[in-house]
Design a protein around this motif. Structure first.
Motif, PDB file in Angstrom:
ATOM      1  N   PHE A  68       0.833  -1.193   0.000  1.00  0.00           N
ATOM      2  CA  PHE A  68       0.000   0.000   0.000  1.00  0.00           C
ATOM      3  C   PHE A  68       0.879   1.258   0.000  1.00  0.00           C
ATOM      4  O   PHE A  68       1.999   1.246   0.506  1.00  0.00           O
ATOM      5  CB  PHE A  68      -0.923   0.003   1.221  1.00  0.00           C
ATOM      6  N   ASP A  69       0.362   2.334  -0.547  1.00  0.00           N
ATOM      7  CA  ASP A  69       1.116   3.573  -0.739  1.00  0.00           C
ATOM      8  C   ASP A  69       1.133   4.387   0.558  1.00  0.00           C
ATOM      9  O   ASP A  69       0.395   5.362   0.712  1.00  0.00           O
ATOM     10  CB  ASP A  69       0.486   4.385  -1.877  1.00  0.00           C
ATOM     11  N   GLU A  70       2.006   4.003   1.478  1.00  0.00           N
ATOM     12  CA  GLU A  70       2.017   4.653   2.792  1.00  0.00           C
ATOM     13  C   GLU A  70       2.632   6.051   2.740  1.00  0.00           C
ATOM     14  O   GLU A  70       2.370   6.886   3.620  1.00  0.00           O
ATOM     15  CB  GLU A  70       2.759   3.795   3.813  1.00  0.00           C
ATOM     16  N   LYS A  71       3.427   6.350   1.740  1.00  0.00           N
ATOM     17  CA  LYS A  71       4.043   7.674   1.636  1.00  0.00           C
ATOM     18  C   LYS A  71       3.022   8.732   1.247  1.00  0.00           C
ATOM     19  O   LYS A  71       2.947   9.796   1.860  1.00  0.00           O
ATOM     20  CB  LYS A  71       5.180   7.644   0.619  1.00  0.00           C
ATOM     21  N   ARG A  72       2.219   8.446   0.223  1.00  0.00           N
ATOM     22  CA  ARG A  72       1.266   9.442  -0.264  1.00  0.00           C
ATOM     23  C   ARG A  72      -0.117   9.304   0.364  1.00  0.00           C
ATOM     24  O   ARG A  72      -0.875  10.268   0.418  1.00  0.00           O
ATOM     25  CB  ARG A  72       1.163   9.360  -1.793  1.00  0.00           C
ATOM     26  N   LEU A  73      -0.457   8.105   0.828  1.00  0.00           N
ATOM     27  CA  LEU A  73      -1.787   7.861   1.384  1.00  0.00           C
ATOM     28  C   LEU A  73      -1.641   7.151   2.733  1.00  0.00           C
ATOM     29  O   LEU A  73      -1.858   5.942   2.842  1.00  0.00           O
ATOM     30  CB  LEU A  73      -2.613   7.009   0.406  1.00  0.00           C
ATOM     31  N   PRO A  74      -1.282   7.898   3.780  1.00  0.00           N
ATOM     32  CA  PRO A  74      -0.964   7.261   5.067  1.00  0.00           C
ATOM     33  C   PRO A  74      -2.150   6.669   5.801  1.00  0.00           C
ATOM     34  O   PRO A  74      -1.962   5.828   6.685  1.00  0.00           O
ATOM     35  CB  PRO A  74      -0.345   8.411   5.880  1.00  0.00           C
ATOM     36  N   HIS A  75      -3.386   7.079   5.447  1.00  0.00           N
ATOM     37  CA  HIS A  75      -4.542   6.564   6.190  1.00  0.00           C
ATOM     38  C   HIS A  75      -5.724   6.313   5.248  1.00  0.00           C
ATOM     39  O   HIS A  75      -5.903   5.201   4.765  1.00  0.00           O
ATOM     40  CB  HIS A  75      -4.910   7.535   7.310  1.00  0.00           C
ATOM     41  N   TYR A  76      -6.506   7.332   4.960  1.00  0.00           N
ATOM     42  CA  TYR A  76      -7.667   7.153   4.080  1.00  0.00           C
ATOM     43  C   TYR A  76      -7.261   7.061   2.612  1.00  0.00           C
ATOM     44  O   TYR A  76      -6.248   7.622   2.191  1.00  0.00           O
ATOM     45  CB  TYR A  76      -8.663   8.292   4.265  1.00  0.00           C
ATOM     46  N   LEU A  77      -8.070   6.334   1.857  1.00  0.00           N
ATOM     47  CA  LEU A  77      -7.962   6.140   0.405  1.00  0.00           C
ATOM     48  C   LEU A  77      -6.846   5.177  -0.009  1.00  0.00           C
ATOM     49  O   LEU A  77      -6.764   4.800  -1.170  1.00  0.00           O
ATOM     50  CB  LEU A  77      -7.786   7.467  -0.337  1.00  0.00           C
ATOM     51  N   ALA A  78      -6.005   4.746   0.916  1.00  0.00           N
ATOM     52  CA  ALA A  78      -4.945   3.811   0.547  1.00  0.00           C
ATOM     53  C   ALA A  78      -5.525   2.493   0.053  1.00  0.00           C
ATOM     54  O   ALA A  78      -4.983   1.871  -0.867  1.00  0.00           O
ATOM     55  CB  ALA A  78      -4.020   3.561   1.732  1.00  0.00           C
TER      56      ALA A  78
END
Length: 279
Positions: free
Chosen positions: A178-188
């Motif tokens: 999952f894209d934790e850099k750009r989407l740390p919580h919602y929408l990931a």
């Protein structure tokens, strides 16, 4: 082997209910990894005392959903996982949930699978997947299209939430985590499953696999219960903000066809700016 990944921060009452529902599964061919991101309640002690079957990975309190899930997936892969299933701690799995997920996965080995969801308080069905038209930024709710008697089988969708999401290792090998850099919580979760779909993997909502959830406990719902200037700012820019404009921009650029992107962005911004005040 299937590994169930559950990120948690406090709220032991929900985690315990979730883990009890996993113990009651008719198919026990899975292992559980709980990512405890620095809980300050009884979570750590209760896991150690009463759940020896659970693999616990700990964080420092700054992982949020995406990094927490990724940490759990990395641990699961190191332990030999061939499939992972992300599960929020505030869900209760029906006794046949794992069995139905594995049955569908065996028939569709490259598919990303989600579940039919019910309100834990009322028993009402509340989520069965949706399809997004990027041209108009409009969503078709499958539950509104399917009569109750036809709510069975597998249904192709645009994306899926991470609160009950089965991912084959083949998807991770190609798409990554999952894209934790750009989407740390919602929408990931929506981003990941949309990216997987665009990479050629079927994304399906499995109506035979059922979960009960607590929609009133979501961060977005709690924020909107007590509207304020600070809450509005958090809604638009906070890491836990359901209307986070930066997160939405990343999602749009990654997933929306370029020809539709200008309208999709403008429409999405407008919805988020006014959505905080809507019921």
């Amino acid at each position: 082997m299937l590994y169930v990944i559950i990120p948690v921060f406090n709220r032991w009452r929900y985690t315990a209910e979730c883990l009890v529902s996993l113990r009651a599964q008719t198919n026990q061919e899975f292992r559980t990894v709980v990512v405890d991101d620095g809980s300050t309640d009884e979570t750590a002690a209760e896991l150690a005392r009463g759940y020896p079957e659970v693999e616990v990975v700990t964080g420092d309190g700054n992982l949020f959903w995406t990094a927490g899930v990724n940490l759990g997936i990395r641990r699961a892969l190191a332990l030999g996982a061939t499939r992972v299933l992300t599960l929020n701690n505030d869900v209760v799995a029906a006794p046949t949930f794992v069995a139905e997920m594995l049955a569908a996965a065996d028939q569709n080995p490259t598919a990303v699978l989600g579940a039919l969801e019910f309100d834990a308080a009322t028993g009402e069905v509340i989520y069965g997947g949706e399809r997004l038209d990027f041209r108009t930024n409009t969503r078709r709710d499958l539950l509104h299209e399917l009569p109750a008697g036809l709510r069975t089988g597998l249904h192709p969708v645009t994306y899926l939430p991470g609160r009950g999401l089965l991912i084959p290792k083949a998807v991770i090998d190609k798409v990554g985590l999952f894209d934790e850099k750009r989407l740390p919580h919602y929408l990931a979760d929506f981003d990941y499953t949309s990216v997987a779909r665009r990479a050629g993997f079927p994304v399906l909502c499995n109506y035979a696999a059922q979960l009960s959830t607590y929609p009133e406990e979501s961060g977005q719902t709690l924020t909107r219960k007590h509207r304020s200037v600070k809450g509005y700012y958090q809604h638009l820019f906070g890491i836990r903000g359901g209307g986070n404009l930066v997160n939405f921009t990343h999602f749009a650029i990654k997933n929306c066809p370029a020809i539709y992107l200008p309208y999709f962005l403008l429409n999405g911004y407008a919805r988020r700016l006014v959505g905080y005040f809507m019921h």
